[in-house]
Design a protein around this motif. Structure first.
Motif, mmCIF file in Angstrom:
data_model
loop_
_atom_site.group_PDB
_atom_site.id
_atom_site.type_symbol
_atom_site.label_atom_id
_atom_site.label_comp_id
_atom_site.label_asym_id
_atom_site.label_seq_id
_atom_site.Cartn_x
_atom_site.Cartn_y
_atom_site.Cartn_z
ATOM 1 N N LYS A 142 30.349 29.798 40.340
ATOM 2 C CA LYS A 142 29.289 30.834 40.244
ATOM 3 C C LYS A 142 28.525 31.034 41.566
ATOM 4 C CE LYS A 142 25.789 27.739 38.198
ATOM 5 N NZ LYS A 142 26.485 26.465 38.501
ATOM 6 N N ASN A 143 28.472 29.979 42.393
ATOM 7 C CA ASN A 143 27.745 30.080 43.676
ATOM 8 C C ASN A 143 28.614 30.569 44.826
ATOM 9 O OD1 ASN A 143 25.210 29.175 43.034
ATOM 10 N ND2 ASN A 143 25.754 27.010 43.302
ATOM 11 N N ILE A 144 29.931 30.579 44.606
ATOM 12 C CA ILE A 144 30.826 30.777 45.757
ATOM 13 C C ILE A 144 31.077 32.260 46.029
ATOM 14 C CG2 ILE A 144 33.122 30.293 46.717
ATOM 15 C CD1 ILE A 144 33.107 27.638 45.218
ATOM 16 N N ILE A 145 30.793 32.656 47.278
ATOM 17 C CA ILE A 145 30.993 34.057 47.690
ATOM 18 C C ILE A 145 32.459 34.295 48.029
ATOM 19 C CG2 ILE A 145 30.318 35.820 49.374
ATOM 20 C CD1 ILE A 145 27.883 34.007 50.047
ATOM 21 N N GLY A 146 33.084 33.309 48.683
ATOM 22 C CA GLY A 146 34.470 33.487 49.091
ATOM 23 C C GLY A 146 34.964 32.287 49.867
ATOM 24 N N GLY A 147 36.206 32.386 50.329
ATOM 25 C CA GLY A 147 36.778 31.281 51.081
ATOM 26 C C GLY A 147 37.758 31.790 52.134
ATOM 27 N N THR A 148 38.132 30.890 53.034
ATOM 28 C CA THR A 148 39.157 31.238 54.025
ATOM 29 C C THR A 148 40.308 30.243 53.888
ATOM 30 O OG1 THR A 148 38.165 29.793 55.687
ATOM 31 C CG2 THR A 148 37.448 32.101 55.692
ATOM 32 N N GLU A 149 41.498 30.681 54.279
ATOM 33 C CA GLU A 149 42.666 29.794 54.216
ATOM 34 C C GLU A 149 43.400 29.847 55.549
ATOM 35 O OE1 GLU A 149 44.169 27.342 52.260
ATOM 36 O OE2 GLU A 149 45.498 27.371 53.989
ATOM 37 N N GLU A 150 43.701 28.673 56.067
ATOM 38 C CA GLU A 150 44.224 28.534 57.425
ATOM 39 C C GLU A 150 45.745 28.648 57.524
ATOM 40 O OE1 GLU A 150 42.789 28.034 60.343
ATOM 41 O OE2 GLU A 150 44.330 27.077 61.566
ATOM 42 N N PRO A 170 37.147 35.734 46.232
ATOM 43 C CA PRO A 170 38.028 36.292 47.272
ATOM 44 C C PRO A 170 38.317 35.302 48.398
ATOM 45 C CG PRO A 170 35.811 37.188 47.465
ATOM 46 C CD PRO A 170 35.816 36.358 46.221
ATOM 47 N N ILE A 171 39.520 35.453 48.939
ATOM 48 C CA ILE A 171 39.955 34.573 50.041
ATOM 49 C C ILE A 171 40.411 35.438 51.204
ATOM 50 C CG2 ILE A 171 41.739 32.933 50.776
ATOM 51 C CD1 ILE A 171 39.987 31.577 48.747
ATOM 52 N N ILE A 172 40.039 35.040 52.405
ATOM 53 C CA ILE A 172 40.565 35.686 53.610
ATOM 54 C C ILE A 172 41.709 34.809 54.138
ATOM 55 C CG2 ILE A 172 40.083 36.474 55.961
ATOM 56 C CD1 ILE A 172 38.463 38.060 54.027
ATOM 57 N N ALA A 173 42.883 35.425 54.291
ATOM 58 C CA ALA A 173 44.062 34.694 54.754
ATOM 59 C C ALA A 173 44.074 34.670 56.281
ATOM 60 C CB ALA A 173 45.325 35.357 54.220
ATOM 61 N N VAL A 174 43.388 33.692 56.844
ATOM 62 C CA VAL A 174 43.319 33.567 58.308
ATOM 63 C C VAL A 174 44.732 33.447 58.893
ATOM 64 C CG1 VAL A 174 42.590 31.985 60.157
ATOM 65 C CG2 VAL A 174 40.981 32.666 58.374
ATOM 66 N N ASN A 175 45.602 32.740 58.162
ATOM 67 C CA ASN A 175 46.971 32.551 58.657
ATOM 68 C C ASN A 175 47.657 33.869 59.000
ATOM 69 O OD1 ASN A 175 49.488 30.805 58.969
ATOM 70 N ND2 ASN A 175 50.188 32.410 57.573
ATOM 71 N N LEU A 373 33.936 42.076 47.349
ATOM 72 C CA LEU A 373 35.411 41.975 47.358
ATOM 73 C C LEU A 373 35.936 41.529 45.993
ATOM 74 C CD1 LEU A 373 36.016 40.175 50.790
ATOM 75 C CD2 LEU A 373 36.343 42.596 50.276
ATOM 76 N N GLU A 374 37.139 42.006 45.665
ATOM 77 C CA GLU A 374 37.787 41.557 44.425
ATOM 78 C C GLU A 374 38.266 40.111 44.592
ATOM 79 O OE1 GLU A 374 40.712 44.326 42.504
ATOM 80 O OE2 GLU A 374 40.284 45.431 44.360
ATOM 81 N N LYS A 375 38.637 39.500 43.454
ATOM 82 C CA LYS A 375 39.085 38.098 43.504
ATOM 83 C C LYS A 375 40.563 38.065 43.876
ATOM 84 C CE LYS A 375 35.477 37.162 40.297
ATOM 85 N NZ LYS A 375 35.039 37.188 38.911
ATOM 86 N N LYS A 376 40.806 38.356 45.143
ATOM 87 C CA LYS A 376 42.185 38.455 45.640
ATOM 88 C C LYS A 376 42.269 37.815 47.023
ATOM 89 C CE LYS A 376 43.587 42.936 43.752
ATOM 90 N NZ LYS A 376 43.723 44.314 44.228
ATOM 91 N N VAL A 377 43.483 37.845 47.581
ATOM 92 C CA VAL A 377 43.670 37.338 48.953
ATOM 93 C C VAL A 377 43.691 38.541 49.897
ATOM 94 C CG1 VAL A 377 45.204 36.056 50.482
ATOM 95 C CG2 VAL A 377 44.974 35.364 48.079
ATOM 96 N N PHE A 378 42.816 38.528 50.909
ATOM 97 C CA PHE A 378 42.683 39.659 51.836
ATOM 98 C C PHE A 378 43.086 39.264 53.254
ATOM 99 C CE2 PHE A 378 39.762 40.465 48.403
ATOM 100 C CZ PHE A 378 39.955 41.820 48.148
ATOM 101 N N PRO A 379 43.559 40.244 54.039
ATOM 102 C CA PRO A 379 43.830 39.927 55.458
ATOM 103 C C PRO A 379 42.533 39.840 56.246
ATOM 104 C CG PRO A 379 44.282 42.252 55.014
ATOM 105 C CD PRO A 379 43.879 41.630 53.694
#
Ligand code: ADE
Length: 418
Positions: A142-150, A170-175, A373-379
C-alpha cells in the motif's frame, strides 16, 4: 543503526575502493551534485537489493544525497564486497545487510531487514525483493509507489508477474535502457566474466576452445572477449535469429551436445535453468572448466554432477573439482554462481556509471510519475536514456556531429526520392 555485515573494521579499505570507483562514474557524480542541491528525494524511503560493490556504494550515496533514506541488502550471496558494506555503514550511515558467503536463510533475512523501514520504492537486481514483498510482505504494498529492476532475469520475472496479473506496483526496467544493456550487459559482462575466470583459474585462454551458451547481449560480450584473448569460440543457442547472428559474427554455432566434446571452458549466459546437464557432463573432456555468468546459479545442473561424481574437492579458491567414475575431472567455478561478481569485482565502474545513472533518474521519475502508472513493467523514458549517453560522451571529451537544418528537413520529408 540497524545493520548486518562481516566486520566494521574493514571500513577504511572499503572507503578507498568506493572513492576509486567513483572516479570512473562522472555521470552519476553529476546527478549527485544536482540531487545535493535540489533534494528531490527528500522523505522517500528506498529498499535496495543490489550487488554490494563499490559501484553500488556510489549509487547509494547519490540517493542519500538526494534526501532519500536507503537500506541495502545483497542481491546474491557471493557478490558482496565486505569492506564496501562496512564503509557504507561506518562512513555513510547507510544500513547494509550483506555478508559475502551468507547462506540462503541469511540472504532472505537480509531482504526482510532491508524492507523493515516500509519503503516507498524498491530497487532490485533479479527481482527477489519484489517477489518477497508479493509473497511474504503484502502489507508493504500500500505504501509502495514503484520499483526499478536492474537485470534481464529480473525483468523477465517481473513481466511474467505482470502477465499473470499479480504485479501490484509499476516497475521501470532499467535493464532495457540502451545506455544499460548495450554497455553493461555486453562490455561489462564480457570483460568481467573473463576476468573472473582468469582470477579463479589463471588459465591461458589463447588456443583453448571456449563454449558460450547464450548469445544475448551478455553472451555477445563474453564471446567477443574470449575471442579477443585468442580462444576458439563456439556459440550454443536455442533462438534461430541469435544463432544466425553469431554465425555471421564469425563464430562456430552448434548444439551443446556436440560442443560438449570439444570445449575446454564452458560459460552459461542464458538466464535459463539446467543448460549444462547430465548428457553434457557425460561427454566432456577431462580438465573441462564449467562456469556461469547468468544471474542465478541454476544454469549448470550441479545436482546431477554431484550424483555421478565419485569424489569432489576444492582444488583452489573458487574451483571445485569433480571426479567421474571413469577418472575424468570436471571443474566448476564459484559454485555455479555468477563468476564475474563471485571471483572478480563485477562490471567496471565505467559502465556501471550509466546503469546506475539510469537507476537514479528512474527513481526520480517514479517519484514524480509513479502514482499515475499502471501496475506493469515500463521502459526507462527515452529522454533519460539519451541524456545519459550525452553526458557520458561529454565526460569523455568526445564531440559528435549535428544535423544541418537542411538534413533535419530532409529526414522529415517524404517527397524527395530517386
Ligand atoms: N552487476 C554487475 N557488475 C556490478 C557491479 N560492479 N556493481 C553492482 N552490480 C553489478
Amino acid at each position: 543503526m540497524d545493520y548486518d555485515i562481516k566486520d566494521l573494521a574493514l571500513a577504511g579499505a572499503g572507503r578507498l575502493r568506493i572513492e576509486w570507483a567513483g572516479r570512473s562514474m562522472p555521470v552519476l557524480n553529476k546527478i549527485k551534485e544536482r540531487f545535493k542541491k535540489e533534494q528531490p528525494l527528500r522523505g522517500l524511503r528506498i529498499s535496495a537489493c543490489l550487488h554490494v560493490t563499490s559501484e553500488t556504494a556510489n549509487l547509494m550515496t547519490v540517493l542519500k544525497a538526494g534526501g532519500a533514506e536507503v537500506r541495502l541488502a545483497a542481491s546474491n550471496p557471493l557478490s558482496t564486497q565486505d569492506e564496501v558494506a562496512a564503509a557504507l555503514v561506518k562512513y555513510e550511515k547507510i544500513p547494509v545487510f550483506a555478508i559475502k558467503g551468507e547462506d540462503n536463510k541469511t540472504y532472505y533475512r537480509h531482504l526482510h531487514q532491508a524492507l523493515a523501514h516500509e519503503p516507498h520504492l524498491t530497487m532490485d537486481d533479479g527481482a527477489d525483493l519484489v517477489t518477497t514483498i508479493h509473497e511474504k510482505k503484502r502489507q508493504l504494498i500500500k505504501n509502495i509507489i514503484g520499483g526499478t529492476e536492474e537485470t534481464t532475469t529480473g525483468v523477465i520475472r517481473l513481466r511474467s508477474m505482470a502477465r499473470s496479473g499479480v504485479l501490484s506496483y509499476p516497475i521501470i526496467a532499467v535493464n532495457d535502457a540502451l545506455t544499460k544493456h548495450l554497455f553493461d550487459n555486453r562490455y561489462g559482462t564480457g570483460q568481467s566474466s573473463i576476468d573472473g575466470i582468469l582470477r579463479a583459474t589463471n588459465i591461458l585462454l589463447a588456443g583453448l576452445t571456449v563454449v558460450v551458451c547464450g548469445y544475448g547481449w551478455c553472451g555477445r560480450g563474453v564471446a567477443s572477449r574470449a575471442r579477443g584473448a585468442g580462444a576458439r569460440v563456439i556459440i550454443c543457442e536455442v533462438n534461430h535469429l541469435k544463432a544466425l547472428e553469431a554465425l555471421m559474427d564469425g563464430y562456430e554455432v552448434k548444439p551443446l551436445r556436440e560442443a560438449a566434446v570439444e570445449g575446454n571452458v564452458f560459460i552459461t549466459v542464458t538466464g535459463n535453468k539446467n543448460v549444462i546437464r547430465l548428457e553434457h557432463f557425460k561427454r566432456m573432456k577431462t580438465g573441462a572448466i564449467i562456469t556461469n555468468a547468468g544471474h542465478f546459479n541454476v544454469e549448470v545442473d550441479l545436482t546431477s554432477l554431484n550424483k555421478i561424481s565419485v569424489r569432489r574437492r576444492k582444488i583452489r579458491e573458487y574451483v571445485e573439482e569433480y571426479q567421474l567414475p571413469d577418472g575424468r575431472l570436471l571443474h566448476v567455478l564459484a559454485e555455479g554462481r555468477l563468476i564475474n561478481l563471485a571471483a572478480a569485482e563485477g562490471h567496471p565502474a565505467m559502465v556501471m556509471d550509466m546503469s546506475f545513472a539510469n537507476q537514479a533518474l528512474s527513481v526520480l521519475y517514479l517519484k514524480e510519475k509513479g502514482k499515475n502508472l499502471e501496475k506493469k513493467v515500463f521502459p526507462v523514458p527515452e529522454t533519460i536514456d539519451r541524456e545519459i549517453a550525452r553526458l557520458k560522451l561529454s565526460s569523455m571529451g568526445i564531440k559528435i556531429d549535428h544535423l544541418t537544418p537542411e538534413q533535419k528537413k530532409y529526414l522529415q520529408a517524404w517527397k524527395e526520392g530517386t
